[in-house]
Design a protein around this motif. Structure first.
Motif, short mmCIF file in Angstrom:
data_model
loop_
_atom_site.label_atom_id
_atom_site.label_comp_id
_atom_site.label_asym_id
_atom_site.label_seq_id
_atom_site.Cartn_x
_atom_site.Cartn_y
_atom_site.Cartn_z
N LEU A 153 40.64 30.91 39.32
CA LEU A 153 41.46 31.85 38.58
C LEU A 153 41.25 31.71 37.08
CD1 LEU A 153 43.88 33.90 38.82
CD2 LEU A 153 45.39 31.91 38.73
N ASP A 154 40.63 32.72 36.48
CA ASP A 154 40.50 32.73 35.03
C ASP A 154 41.88 32.85 34.39
OD1 ASP A 154 39.12 32.93 32.50
OD2 ASP A 154 39.45 35.10 32.57
N ILE A 155 41.98 32.49 33.12
CA ILE A 155 43.27 32.57 32.42
C ILE A 155 43.34 33.79 31.49
CG2 ILE A 155 44.78 31.45 30.71
CD1 ILE A 155 43.95 28.74 31.95
N GLY A 156 42.41 33.87 30.52
CA GLY A 156 42.49 34.92 29.51
C GLY A 156 42.26 36.31 30.06
N ASN A 157 43.23 37.20 29.86
CA ASN A 157 43.22 38.58 30.34
C ASN A 157 43.22 38.70 31.86
OD1 ASN A 157 43.50 39.86 27.85
ND2 ASN A 157 41.31 39.71 27.45
N VAL A 158 43.55 37.59 32.53
CA VAL A 158 43.82 37.60 33.96
C VAL A 158 45.25 37.11 34.18
CG1 VAL A 158 43.19 36.65 36.22
CG2 VAL A 158 41.39 37.33 34.61
N GLY B 257 35.24 22.47 46.20
CA GLY B 257 34.36 23.23 47.09
C GLY B 257 34.07 24.60 46.50
N VAL B 258 33.25 25.37 47.19
CA VAL B 258 32.97 26.74 46.75
C VAL B 258 34.25 27.55 46.94
CG1 VAL B 258 31.61 28.83 47.18
CG2 VAL B 258 30.52 26.57 47.31
N PRO B 259 34.72 28.24 45.90
CA PRO B 259 35.96 29.00 46.08
C PRO B 259 35.77 30.17 47.04
CG PRO B 259 34.96 29.55 43.97
CD PRO B 259 34.16 28.42 44.55
N ASP B 260 36.83 30.52 47.74
CA ASP B 260 36.80 31.70 48.60
C ASP B 260 36.76 32.97 47.77
OD1 ASP B 260 37.20 30.55 51.43
OD2 ASP B 260 38.72 29.54 50.21
N LEU B 261 37.31 32.88 46.55
CA LEU B 261 37.29 34.02 45.64
C LEU B 261 37.37 33.50 44.21
CD1 LEU B 261 37.49 37.11 45.10
CD2 LEU B 261 39.98 36.86 45.24
N TYR B 262 36.61 34.14 43.34
CA TYR B 262 36.69 33.89 41.90
C TYR B 262 37.01 35.20 41.24
CZ TYR B 262 34.66 33.44 37.14
OH TYR B 262 34.43 33.48 35.79
N VAL B 263 38.01 35.20 40.37
CA VAL B 263 38.39 36.42 39.66
C VAL B 263 38.38 36.16 38.16
CG1 VAL B 263 40.88 35.95 39.85
CG2 VAL B 263 40.09 38.29 39.52
N ASP B 264 37.78 37.11 37.43
CA ASP B 264 37.64 37.01 35.97
C ASP B 264 37.61 38.43 35.42
OD1 ASP B 264 36.51 36.39 33.25
OD2 ASP B 264 36.22 34.42 34.13
N ASP B 265 38.01 38.59 34.17
CA ASP B 265 37.96 39.93 33.57
C ASP B 265 36.56 40.30 33.07
OD1 ASP B 265 38.55 37.87 31.58
OD2 ASP B 265 38.60 39.50 30.13
N ARG B 266 35.71 39.31 32.85
CA ARG B 266 34.39 39.57 32.25
C ARG B 266 33.32 39.73 33.31
NH1 ARG B 266 33.73 34.71 28.30
NH2 ARG B 266 31.62 35.58 28.19
N ALA C 269 27.17 36.43 37.19
CA ALA C 269 26.54 35.11 37.21
C ALA C 269 27.05 34.29 38.39
CB ALA C 269 26.81 34.38 35.90
N ALA C 270 28.35 34.36 38.66
CA ALA C 270 28.92 33.61 39.80
C ALA C 270 28.36 34.13 41.12
CB ALA C 270 30.44 33.70 39.78
N HIS D 285 31.74 34.34 46.05
CA HIS D 285 32.38 35.65 46.21
C HIS D 285 33.25 35.85 44.96
CE1 HIS D 285 34.39 39.10 47.79
NE2 HIS D 285 35.56 38.49 47.91
N ALA D 286 32.90 36.84 44.17
CA ALA D 286 33.58 37.03 42.88
C ALA D 286 33.86 38.51 42.66
CB ALA D 286 32.70 36.49 41.75
N VAL D 287 35.04 38.79 42.10
CA VAL D 287 35.40 40.18 41.78
C VAL D 287 35.98 40.24 40.36
CG1 VAL D 287 35.84 40.84 44.18
CG2 VAL D 287 37.73 40.00 42.78
N GLN D 288 35.72 41.36 39.71
CA GLN D 288 36.27 41.57 38.38
C GLN D 288 37.76 41.90 38.50
OE1 GLN D 288 34.56 44.76 36.04
NE2 GLN D 288 35.13 43.75 34.13
N PHE D 289 38.56 41.29 37.65
CA PHE D 289 40.00 41.50 37.68
C PHE D 289 40.34 42.93 37.29
CE2 PHE D 289 44.25 41.17 35.60
CZ PHE D 289 44.97 40.74 36.71
#
Length: 196
Positions: free
Chosen positions: A8-13, A149-158, A164-165, A171-175
């Motif tokens: 979980l990203d912090i800035g703008n998430v 471990g490898v996260p089940d989901l990564y979320v970031d605004d960028r 890159a992830a 498994h990554a999605v834009q917030f």
């Protein structure tokens, strides 16, 4: 059932940010020369808070007190992103372990924990000031994997960090807001239940 892990990203998430706020507070039109390099040194743990604010004071002509500069620097973090505190607070009971994954300084992590009502629901994190590098560096990605471990989901605004992830195999999605994140997590939980 094993909990899902969310990077979980912090800035703008979790917390709305505006990097220009600090310069508005100081009534200067833009960042002084060397500011971005100084901020990177701080976020990557190469310097501590005392050195950061002393050097920040010199960059701004020694016109401001350390206390004023610290408050201005904290003003970059504005308020929780709508719906995110409620969502993060409910994650544990829904089988999700959120882990902060952020390019951040010690000062801004402290301010995040003051501003974000759900901060107690996220005791763990992988931070640039510990890893010595920013996302999407191997130090950050592998640091997360080593601890959680490898996260089940990564979320970031960028989007560049999401891409890159994904190249790294996450498994990554834009917030796109708390509701979209909730839907994404529910889909993953449903898939896990059906797979079990």
């Amino acid at each position: 059932m094993k909990k899902l892990t969310l990077a979980l990203d912090i800035g703008n998430v979790c917390i709305k940010i505006d990097q220009q706020n600090v310069f508005r507070k100081l009534n200067i039109p833009q960042a002084p020369g060397g500011m971005f390099e100084l901020s990177e040194d701080f976020e990557c743990g190469r310097i501590d808070e005392e050195e950061f604010f002393e050097r920040f004071r010199k960059l701004t002509g020694e016109k401001f007190s350390i206390e004023f500069l610290a408050a201005a620097f904290d003003s970059i973090l504005i308020a929780p992103v709508p719906g995110m505190s409620e969502l993060v607070s409910s994650m544990a009971e829904n089988g999700i372990k959120p882990v902060f994954f952020s390019d951040i300084s010690t000062a801004h992590l402290r301010r995040t924990r003051e501003l974000f009502p759900a901060e107690k629901a996220v005791p763990d994190g992988i931070y640039s000031f510990v890893c010595g590098a920013r996302k999407p560096s191997a130090e950050m990605l592998l640091g997360f994997e080593k601890s959680f471990g490898v996260p089940d989901l990564y979320v970031d605004d960028r989007i560049e960090l999401i891409e890159a992830a994904r190249k790294h195999g996450w498994h990554a999605v834009q917030f796109q807001g708390a509701e979209n994140l909730s839907n994404e997590l529910n889909n993953l939980l449903c898939k896990r239940i059906s797979d079990d």
